[in-house]
Write an enzyme that holds these catalytic residues in place. Structure first.
Site, short mmCIF file in Angstrom:
data_model
loop_
_atom_site.label_atom_id
_atom_site.label_comp_id
_atom_site.label_asym_id
_atom_site.label_seq_id
_atom_site.Cartn_x
_atom_site.Cartn_y
_atom_site.Cartn_z
NE ARG A 50 -2.49 1.03 3.63
CZ ARG A 50 -3.21 0.86 4.73
NH1 ARG A 50 -4.50 0.55 4.64
NH2 ARG A 50 -2.68 1.00 5.93
NE ARG A 103 9.19 20.41 -12.38
CZ ARG A 103 8.80 21.16 -13.40
NH1 ARG A 103 8.93 20.72 -14.64
NH2 ARG A 103 8.28 22.36 -13.20
CE LYS A 150 -2.27 4.49 7.04
NZ LYS A 150 -3.28 5.30 7.71
N1 PXG Z 1 -9.22 4.68 7.19
C1 PXG Z 1 -8.32 5.67 7.38
C2 PXG Z 1 -8.61 7.02 6.87
C3 PXG Z 1 -7.13 5.39 8.05
O1 PXG Z 1 -6.22 6.34 8.24
C4 PXG Z 1 -7.87 3.09 8.33
C5 PXG Z 1 -9.02 3.43 7.63
C6 PXG Z 1 -7.67 1.68 8.77
O2 PXG Z 1 -6.68 1.06 7.97
P1 PXG Z 1 -5.78 -0.13 8.52
O3 PXG Z 1 -4.91 -0.46 7.37
O4 PXG Z 1 -5.02 0.40 9.71
O5 PXG Z 1 -6.69 -1.23 8.90
C7 PXG Z 1 -6.89 4.08 8.54
C8 PXG Z 1 -5.60 3.79 9.24
C9 PXG Z 1 -4.84 7.24 14.42
C10 PXG Z 1 -4.39 6.70 13.11
O6 PXG Z 1 -4.03 7.88 15.10
C11 PXG Z 1 -5.17 5.83 12.39
C12 PXG Z 1 -4.73 5.33 11.15
C13 PXG Z 1 -3.53 5.74 10.71
C14 PXG Z 1 -2.76 6.60 11.44
C15 PXG Z 1 -3.18 7.10 12.65
O7 PXG Z 1 -6.00 7.02 14.77
N2 PXG Z 1 -5.57 4.46 10.51
#
Ligand code: PXG
Length: 288
Positions: A50, A103, A150
Site C-alpha cells: 500500500r 521537482r 495514505k
Molecule cells: N481509514 C483511514 C482514513 C485510516 O487512516 C484506516 C481506515 C484503517 O486502515 P488499517 O490499514 O489500519 O486497517 C486508517 C488507518 C490514528 C491513526 O491515530 C489511524 C490510522 C492511521 C494513522 C493514525 O488514529 N488508521
C-alpha cells in the site's frame, strides 16, 4: 529509542528533518501505521504494497525495494527490543525550496521508521461500545485526494475529528460527496444485518484490518460479505456496527447520531470477529 532514518538507525535526538522538508511544508508524502504482535508484524507485506502504491500515485521514488523496506522495519524493531509495537513508517517528498514544485526536492525522499509501544484504546470502548456521530466534513473526493492514498495530508480526517470532539464523541463518520457512508477518521466501518457483513465500496481507504476481517467473516463465520453503497439510514437499522483499524482492531459502535444500534450493546458477531482477528494477528505476517 532508535529511529530508522534514511538508511541508518540513529538516536531519537538525531532523527530530524529539515524545515524545508515538503512532508512538513505541504503534507507531501505517504505513511503507514503497522502493528507487531509477539514477534510477528501483522500483514507487513500488504502495508508495504500500500505504501508503494501511494508513492507510485504521488510519483515519489522510494529508492528502495519492498524487501529492503521490510528489512528496515524489522531492523528498527530489533534495535528497540520490541516484540509488540506500533510502527510508523513515513516517506516524505524530501527537502525542497519554498515552492511546492516537487521537482525541487532533488535529493530524494526522507524515510523514517518509528517503533514504539502501542497506546491501546480504553478498555471501555470494547466493553461498552462507542457512541459516534456523522460530521459535516465530507471525505475527500476521489479525484481530489483519493482516500485510497495514505498520504501525509490528513486535514480531511483531522477536521472531522475536531467535529467529533466538539460533539463530545470520540469518532466521526464521514460521508462521501454523494452522501454515502465512507469511513471514520482513522478506521473503516462495517455493518452486520441478517447474516451479511457490509462495508462501504467507495470513498474510503482500503484498510489492512478491513481486508483481514472480511476474509475471516467469510471463511470462519459463514457470513455473506460485500462492499456496497451504504446510507446513514442503513447504519441506523443495522444489527451491529463496528470499526476496524490497525490500532483499534475491532471496536463496537452502539449509537450513531443518537440512534441506538441493535440492542445498544456490543453484538455477538463483533465479539466473535474480534477473537478470530486476535488469533490471526499472531500468525499472519512477517516473523522476526
Ligand atoms: N481509514 C483511514 C482514513 C485510516 O487512516 C484506516 C481506515 C484503517 O486502515 P488499517 O490499514 O489500519 O486497517 C486508517 C488507518 C490514528 C491513526 O491515530 C489511524 C490510522 C492511521 C494513522 C493514525 O488514529 N488508521
Amino acid at each position: 529509542m532508535k529511529i530508522y532514518f534514511n538508511g541508518k538507525l540513529v538516536e531519537q535526538k538525531d532523527a530530524r528533518v529539515s524545515v524545508f522538508d515538503h512532508g512538513l511544508l505541504y503534507g507531501d508524502g505517504a505513511f503507514e501505521g503497522i502493528r507487531a504482535y509477539d514477534g510477528v508484524v501483522f500483514r507487513l507485506e500488504q502495508h508495504i504494497d500500500r505504501l508503494f502504491e501511494t508513492c507510485h500515485s504521488l510519483m515519489i521514488d522510494i529508492g528502495m525495494s519492498k524487501q529492503q523496506m521490510i528489512g528496515a522495519v524489522i531492523d528498527t524493531l530489533k534495535a528497540n527490543g520490541l516484540r509488540d509495537a506500533y510502527i510508523r513508517l513515513v516517506v516524505t517528498r524530501g527537502d525542497g525550496d519554498l515552492g511546492l514544485d516537487p521537482r525541487k526536492c532533488k535529493n530524494g525522499p526522507n524515510i523514517f521508521i518509528i517503533a514504539d509501544k502501542i497506546t491501546l484504546y480504553p478498555e471501555a470502548f470494547y466493553r461498552d461500545g462507542l457512541a459516534i456521530v456523522t460530521v459535516p466534513t465530507v471525505r475527500n473526493h476521489p479525484e481530489a485526494i483519493n482516500p485510497q492514498l495514505k498520504s501525509l495530508n490528513y486535514l480531511n480526517n483531522i477536521l472531522a475529528k475536531i467535529e467529533a470532539n466538539n460533539a463530545g464523541v470520540s469518532e466521526a463518520i464521514l460521508l462521501d460527496g454523494s452522501g454515502y457512508v465512507a469511513e471514520c477518521t482513522g478506521d473503516n466501518i462495517f455493518m452486520v444485518k441478517k447474516g451479511a457483513l457490509t462495508t462501504p465500496a467507495q470513498g474510503r481507504l482500503r484498510g489492512i484490518t478491513r481486508d483481514a476481517v472480511m476474509e475471516l467473516a467469510e471463511k470462519e463465520c459463514g457470513l455473506r460479505v460485500s462492499e456496497a453503497l451504504i446510507t446513514r439510514h442503513e447504519l441506523y437499522n443495522a444489527e451491529e456496527i463496528f470499526l476496524t483499524g490497525t490500532a483499534a482492531e475491532l471496536i463496537p459502535v452502539v449509537k450513531i447520531d443518537g440512534r441506538v444500534i441493535g440492542e445498544g450493546v456490543p453484538g455477538p458477531v463483533t465479539g466473535q470477529l474480534l477473537k478470530l482477528f486476535h488469533a490471526q494477528t499472531r500468525k499472519d505476517g512477517v516473523k522476526f
